[in-house]
Design a protein around this motif. Structure first.
Motif, PDB file in Angstrom:
ATOM      1  N   LYS A 181       0.836  -1.210   0.000  1.00 34.33           N
ATOM      2  CA  LYS A 181       0.000   0.000   0.000  1.00 34.33           C
ATOM      3  C   LYS A 181       0.867   1.255   0.000  1.00 34.33           C
ATOM      4  CE  LYS A 181      -2.779  -3.365   0.957  1.00 34.33           C
ATOM      5  NZ  LYS A 181      -3.743  -3.380   2.019  1.00 34.33           N
ATOM      6  N   ASP A 198     -17.459  -2.604  -4.914  1.00 37.10           N
ATOM      7  CA  ASP A 198     -18.519  -1.581  -4.995  1.00 37.10           C
ATOM      8  C   ASP A 198     -18.267  -0.381  -4.074  1.00 37.10           C
ATOM      9  OD1 ASP A 198     -18.879  -3.616  -3.056  1.00 37.10           O
ATOM     10  OD2 ASP A 198     -20.924  -2.963  -2.685  1.00 37.10           O
ATOM     11  N   MET A 199     -17.705  -0.630  -2.905  1.00 35.07           N
ATOM     12  CA  MET A 199     -17.483   0.497  -1.977  1.00 35.07           C
ATOM     13  C   MET A 199     -16.368   1.419  -2.468  1.00 35.07           C
ATOM     14  SD  MET A 199     -17.851  -1.062   1.785  1.00 35.07           S
ATOM     15  CE  MET A 199     -17.743  -2.817   1.617  1.00 35.07           C
ATOM     16  N   SER A 256     -14.210  -1.547   5.025  1.00 34.30           N
ATOM     17  CA  SER A 256     -13.298  -2.246   4.112  1.00 34.30           C
ATOM     18  C   SER A 256     -11.912  -1.610   4.148  1.00 34.30           C
ATOM     19  CB  SER A 256     -13.858  -2.175   2.688  1.00 34.30           C
ATOM     20  OG  SER A 256     -12.819  -2.216   1.732  1.00 34.30           O
ATOM     21  N   ASP A 308      -7.538 -12.829   9.027  1.00 39.87           N
ATOM     22  CA  ASP A 308      -6.294 -13.463   8.579  1.00 39.87           C
ATOM     23  C   ASP A 308      -5.735 -14.464   9.587  1.00 39.87           C
ATOM     24  OD1 ASP A 308      -6.452 -11.939   6.312  1.00 39.87           O
ATOM     25  OD2 ASP A 308      -5.316 -10.296   7.185  1.00 39.87           O
ATOM     26  N   VAL A 334     -16.041 -11.827   7.860  1.00 41.25           N
ATOM     27  CA  VAL A 334     -15.466 -10.855   6.918  1.00 41.25           C
ATOM     28  C   VAL A 334     -15.509 -11.357   5.477  1.00 41.25           C
ATOM     29  CG1 VAL A 334     -13.417  -9.480   6.365  1.00 41.25           C
ATOM     30  CG2 VAL A 334     -14.045  -9.866   8.760  1.00 41.25           C
TER      31      VAL A 334
HETATM   32  N1  EPU Z   1     -16.011  -5.746   0.256  1.00 43.90           N
HETATM   33  C1  EPU Z   1     -17.120  -5.437  -0.491  1.00 43.90           C
HETATM   34  N2  EPU Z   1     -17.058  -4.346  -1.311  1.00 43.90           N
HETATM   35  C2  EPU Z   1     -15.946  -3.571  -1.428  1.00 43.90           C
HETATM   36  C3  EPU Z   1     -14.805  -3.891  -0.657  1.00 43.90           C
HETATM   37  C4  EPU Z   1     -14.859  -4.994   0.192  1.00 43.90           C
HETATM   38  O1  EPU Z   1     -18.140  -6.100  -0.421  1.00 43.90           O
HETATM   39  O2  EPU Z   1     -15.947  -2.601  -2.186  1.00 43.90           O
HETATM   40  C5  EPU Z   1     -16.059  -6.902   1.161  1.00 43.90           C
HETATM   41  C6  EPU Z   1     -15.100  -8.001   0.748  1.00 43.90           C
HETATM   42  O3  EPU Z   1     -15.642  -8.806  -0.245  1.00 43.90           O
HETATM   43  C7  EPU Z   1     -14.864  -8.711   2.052  1.00 43.90           C
HETATM   44  C8  EPU Z   1     -14.931  -7.585   3.089  1.00 43.90           C
HETATM   45  O4  EPU Z   1     -15.609  -6.510   2.446  1.00 43.90           O
HETATM   46  O5  EPU Z   1     -15.888  -9.616   2.289  1.00 43.90           O
HETATM   47  C9  EPU Z   1     -13.594  -7.108   3.610  1.00 43.90           C
HETATM   48  O6  EPU Z   1     -12.758  -6.710   2.550  1.00 43.90           O
HETATM   49  P1  EPU Z   1     -11.609  -5.621   2.703  1.00 43.90           P
HETATM   50  O7  EPU Z   1     -11.780  -4.624   1.623  1.00 43.90           O
HETATM   51  O8  EPU Z   1     -11.550  -5.131   4.114  1.00 43.90           O
HETATM   52  O9  EPU Z   1     -10.313  -6.505   2.431  1.00 43.90           O
HETATM   53  P2  EPU Z   1      -9.133  -6.245   1.403  1.00 43.90           P
HETATM   54  O10 EPU Z   1      -8.692  -4.828   1.489  1.00 43.90           O
HETATM   55  O11 EPU Z   1      -9.493  -6.809   0.080  1.00 43.90           O
HETATM   56  C10 EPU Z   1      -7.193  -6.741   3.134  1.00 43.90           C
HETATM   57  C11 EPU Z   1      -6.057  -7.696   3.270  1.00 43.90           C
HETATM   58  C12 EPU Z   1      -6.583  -9.068   3.540  1.00 43.90           C
HETATM   59  C13 EPU Z   1      -7.410  -9.019   4.814  1.00 43.90           C
HETATM   60  C14 EPU Z   1      -8.536  -7.978   4.673  1.00 43.90           C
HETATM   61  C15 EPU Z   1      -9.371  -7.800   5.933  1.00 43.90           C
HETATM   62  C16 EPU Z   1      -4.272  -6.893   1.896  1.00 43.90           C
HETATM   63  C17 EPU Z   1      -3.451  -7.060   0.682  1.00 43.90           C
HETATM   64  N3  EPU Z   1      -5.265  -7.730   2.057  1.00 43.90           N
HETATM   65  O12 EPU Z   1      -7.983  -7.170   2.024  1.00 43.90           O
HETATM   66  O13 EPU Z   1      -5.444  -9.892   3.735  1.00 43.90           O
HETATM   67  O14 EPU Z   1      -7.971 -10.291   5.051  1.00 43.90           O
HETATM   68  O15 EPU Z   1      -7.954  -6.697   4.331  1.00 43.90           O
HETATM   69  O16 EPU Z   1      -8.561  -7.410   6.993  1.00 43.90           O
HETATM   70  O17 EPU Z   1      -4.039  -6.003   2.707  1.00 43.90           O
HETATM   71  C18 EPU Z   1      -4.296 -11.906   4.075  1.00 43.90           C
HETATM   72  O18 EPU Z   1      -3.362 -11.226   4.510  1.00 43.90           O
HETATM   73  O19 EPU Z   1      -4.330 -13.152   4.171  1.00 43.90           O
HETATM   74  C19 EPU Z   1      -5.421 -11.227   3.435  1.00 43.90           C
HETATM   75  C20 EPU Z   1      -6.320 -11.843   2.678  1.00 43.90           C
END
Ligand code: EPU
Length: 423
Positions: free
Chosen positions: A32, A130-131, A168, A310, A332
């Motif tokens: 990031k 979407d968010m 998110s 995680d 989640v």
């Molecule tokens: N979501 C939506 N719409 C959106 C964005 C997210 O429905 O626009 C949903 C996702 O589908 C999910 C939930 O919201 O069900 C959470 O998603 P989030 O956006 O918080 O996760 P992310 O940013 O895609 C990061 C980490 C993940 C970690 C999650 C939650 C990175 C590269 N990835 O993902 O890490 O599980 O936050 O803390 O930072 C891991 O390290 O194993 C891993 C998967």
């Protein structure tokens, strides 16, 4: 990937003992900060970024965009975003790593447009965007998804009040990195509170951004005209730290973890203490001891400061060996339980109903050939092998290497019987 790392072999052995230096959080924070470096025309330096496999993909993304990124020391990257950027992230790279989507906010802020391949689903769920889109649209961005690409542009990026439906992490990051250069004030309500958001915000602030409230549910950003490149050191990896804590819970013993902030692991520590482990802070991390079989506790994953998703596969591996029955609820991601079948191949007694897993602890598991399905699920199988009779062979460990540098070597350094196997 080198051939000698093609599989991981694990055997139960003596209790763990010793000290592990926890790596920087390359995957969940470093990637990031790399994307954020695109906001400043200049050379940004990132320290404490161990070379996990996902980093190679992000380096290629940066190069494709026109920001050459080089290793300039051990665990140190220099990103040169001085030149003209090509605001496009190709499918070949985005499909390998979802975090590439984090370039969307910075590219919109710096270039006024972005074309980023639409990432697909993956082994842990459908993962919508979407968010991200709704928030950016409120800031004046026009977004279309065409032929598998997100095509986004604006005439002027303006501040807005955005309420996220769910906190998110990715959406908070994209909105934050767009808002820092927008005209006016942006307020993100129901923002993610993960420590990685604070890490990003701290760096953006040192670059000249005006941000308040990172780490809380309301982040306020007053747009500035430009940002400057800075040097940053990324935070210790709380998920890697949690992995070693669970390993200690499974194998027994006592370990010291350095390079981590215990407050980032508060809920994990609370749960492990409830299970019978002893954990205490040290000046640079924590110390933990596990004696005998731990007790089962119920766990529900939630955004920070809740129990992070995680850690879920890792704690399921631990609960599979505990005394008693536990219910684990995944709140989640919508399908993060496929790895349970692999644990059951090792003699675990786990049933899955929708978002819930019922885990009846067994004193011993049974070593078996198993397959890593994603980064944390793969690590969980390695940990389960520490309480299994005979040998466990984890196939397809490349998933593990996406988020861990030398998990095997680090576990060995505290006495675990783990090794890489050639094909
Ligand atoms: N979501 C939506 N719409 C959106 C964005 C997210 O429905 O626009 C949903 C996702 O589908 C999910 C939930 O919201 O069900 C959470 O998603 P989030 O956006 O918080 O996760 P992310 O940013 O895609 C990061 C980490 C993940 C970690 C999650 C939650 C990175 C590269 N990835 O993902 O890490 O599980 O936050 O803390 O930072 C891991 O390290 O194993 C891993 C998967």
């Amino acid at each position: 990937m080198t051939a000698h790392m093609d599989r991981i072999a694990v055997r139960a052995g003596q209790p763990l003992s010793g000290t592990i230096r926890v790596a920087g959080a390359t995957k969940n924070s470093g990637l990031k900060l790399m994307a954020a470096a695109l906001l400043a025309p200049g050379k940004s330096v990132l320290r404490n970024v161990p070379p996990v496999a996902d980093l190679d993909v992000m380096i290629e993304v940066m190069r494709a965009i026109g920001a050459p990124t080089e290793w300039t020391g051990p665990d140190e990257l220099t990103i040169d975003a001085s030149g003209e950027l090509t605001p496009e992230a190709p499918y070949e790279l985005v499909s390998k790593m979802r975090a590439s989507i984090n370039v969307l906010g910075p590219l919109l802020a710096r270039c006024g447009e972005a074309r980023v391949a639409m990432p697909g689903g993956d082994n842990i769920g459908s993962r919508k965007l979407d968010m991200h889109f709704r928030g950016l649209e409120q800031m004046g961005v026009e977004i279309e998804v065409r032929h598998g690409f997100i095509e986004a542009r604006h005439n002027a990026l303006g501040g807005a009040r955005v309420v996220l439906e769910f906190p998110s992490v990715g959406a908070t990051e994209n909105l934050l990195t767009a808002a820092v250069l927008a005209k006016g004030r942006t307020v993100i309500e129901n923002a993610a509170r993960e420590p990685e958001i604070t890490d990003l915000s701290d760096t953006l602030t040192r670059m000249g951004a005006d941000i308040t409230g990172a780490g809380t549910s309301t982040i306020e950003i007053e747009g500035v005209r430009d940002l400057v490149a800075v040097e940053s050191e990324i935070m210790g990896d709380r998920i890697e730290a949690g992995t070693f804590l669970m390993a200690c819970g499974i194998a027994g013993g006592d370990i010291t973890l350095e390079g981590i902030r215990i407050e980032h692991l508060e809920m994990v520590v609370l749960k492990l203490e409830e299970m019978g482990m002893r954990v205490s802070p040290t000046p640079d991390g924590l110390w933990a001891r596990s004696e005998g079989r731990l007790r089962s506790v119920d766990i529900a994953t939630l955004p920070f400061p809740g129990f992070a998703t995680d850690y879920m596969p890792l704690v399921v591996a631990l609960l599979a060996t505990c005394e008693g029955t536990a219910i684990v609820t995944e709140n989640v991601f919508d399908s993060r339980f496929s790895f349970l079948d692999e644990l059951n191949r090792m003699g675990a007694d786990i049933r899955n109903e929708g978002r819930h897993a019922v885990i009846r602890g067994r004193a011993r598991l049974s070593g078996a050939p198993v397959r890593a399905l994603d980064v944390r699920a793969g690590a969980a199988l390695v940990l389960a092998g520490l309480a299994a009779d005979g040998e466990t062979i984890v196939h397809e460990p490349h998933h593990v290497y996406r988020g861990y540098v030398d998990l095997v070597g680090k576990l060995r350094s505290v006495g675990a019987d783990v090794r890489y196997l050639p094909d």
